[in-house]
Design a protein around this motif. Structure first.
Motif, PDB file in Angstrom:
ATOM      1  N   SER A   5       0.816  -1.219   0.000  1.00 36.45           N
ATOM      2  CA  SER A   5       0.000   0.000   0.000  1.00 36.45           C
ATOM      3  C   SER A   5       0.847   1.265   0.000  1.00 36.45           C
ATOM      4  O   SER A   5       0.406   2.303  -0.480  1.00 36.45           O
ATOM      5  N   GLN A   6       2.080   1.198   0.535  1.00 34.49           N
ATOM      6  CA  GLN A   6       2.937   2.384   0.580  1.00 34.49           C
ATOM      7  C   GLN A   6       4.398   1.975   0.645  1.00 34.49           C
ATOM      8  O   GLN A   6       4.749   0.986   1.286  1.00 34.49           O
ATOM      9  N   ALA A   8       8.296   3.896   1.310  1.00 34.11           N
ATOM     10  CA  ALA A   8       8.920   5.155   1.720  1.00 34.11           C
ATOM     11  C   ALA A   8      10.392   4.940   2.051  1.00 34.11           C
ATOM     12  O   ALA A   8      10.821   3.836   2.380  1.00 34.11           O
ATOM     13  N   ASN A  12      12.101  10.875   2.693  1.00 31.48           N
ATOM     14  CA  ASN A  12      11.817  10.787   1.247  1.00 31.48           C
ATOM     15  C   ASN A  12      13.064  10.983   0.391  1.00 31.48           C
ATOM     16  O   ASN A  12      13.009  11.531  -0.706  1.00 31.48           O
ATOM     17  N   ASP A  26       4.765  -0.755   3.546  1.00 31.26           N
ATOM     18  CA  ASP A  26       3.567  -1.033   4.333  1.00 31.26           C
ATOM     19  C   ASP A  26       2.554  -1.725   3.444  1.00 31.26           C
ATOM     20  O   ASP A  26       2.518  -1.498   2.229  1.00 31.26           O
ATOM     21  N   ARG A  65       4.321  -4.587   7.885  1.00 30.79           N
ATOM     22  CA  ARG A  65       5.465  -3.719   7.555  1.00 30.79           C
ATOM     23  C   ARG A  65       6.726  -4.539   7.336  1.00 30.79           C
ATOM     24  O   ARG A  65       7.070  -5.405   8.122  1.00 30.79           O
ATOM     25  N   THR A  92       3.876  -2.606  -8.177  1.00 29.42           N
ATOM     26  CA  THR A  92       3.283  -1.293  -7.916  1.00 29.42           C
ATOM     27  C   THR A  92       3.280  -0.451  -9.185  1.00 29.42           C
ATOM     28  O   THR A  92       4.011  -0.718 -10.133  1.00 29.42           O
ATOM     29  N   SER A  95       6.531   4.926  -9.337  1.00 31.20           N
ATOM     30  CA  SER A  95       6.551   5.930  -8.284  1.00 31.20           C
ATOM     31  C   SER A  95       7.558   7.025  -8.607  1.00 31.20           C
ATOM     32  O   SER A  95       8.759   6.820  -8.481  1.00 31.20           O
TER      33      SER A  95
END
Length: 181
Positions: A5-6, A8, A12, A26, A65, A92, A95
């Protein structure tokens, strides 16, 4: 199957091409702590010059995680796939927020080049990327080129991973050309 879902990085930050930066993923269905995990990433299905592998990964919060250390790579708009046990997540979407640091040019080995386009010249710098023709990568070509002035399409190869390129010149004239890769 695991679901991302995410993704990182600390503050950043962009990834150096040599690797070594923490990546936090995550999502769900990651399994308990200790489950075998790996992360791969590429510049996309339309331009998969190589696929980078994380150096180490572990589930740090059961089922939700994972933390990995980035491996050597290059490029931006990365797409990620997480492998947990024998199951892969869906790749994914690209990004733009997570990618490698842009290359920095430090010096050029040769101040002048013959106008006939038969010379080679070396560019020294940082974050040029790994040698993609060597293990664990399997590419037989590079998409690196150097442009100077209005002369484009000078092909380059990595001769020292991350720090040195060797480029072929093209026919042309003039002085004071700006160089970019």
């Amino acid at each position: 199957a695991p679901t991302i879902s995410q993704i990182a990085t600390p503050q950043n930050q962009r990834l150096p091409t040599v690797g070594g930066i923490s990546i936090t993923i995550d999502g769900s269905e990651f399994g308990p702590a200790g489950t075998p995990v790996s992360l791969s990433y590429t510049r996309g299905t339309n331009n998969p010059v190589f696929e980078a592998q994380s150096q180490s990964c572990s589930v740090v919060t059961a089922h939700t995680r994972v933390r990995c250390t980035s491996g050597a790579g290059a490029g931006g708009n990365l797409e990620f796939t997480l492998r947990i046990g024998n199951q892969n997540s869906l790749r994914t979407q690209p990004s733009p927020a997570i990618g490698h640091i842009a290359p920095t040019l430090v010096s050029v080995s040769q101040g002048s080049i013959d106008t006939d386009g038969t010379d080679t010249f070396d560019i020294n710098g940082e974050n040029f990327g790994p040698d993609i023709t060597a293990a664990p990568f399997s590419s037989t070509s590079s998409d690196i080129s150097a442009d100077y002035g209005s002369y484009t399409g000078n092909t380059c190869v990595i001769v020292e991973a991350h720090t040195k390129l060797r480029c072929s010149s093209v026919p042309g004239t003039g002085t004071g050309h700006l160089l970019s890769i």
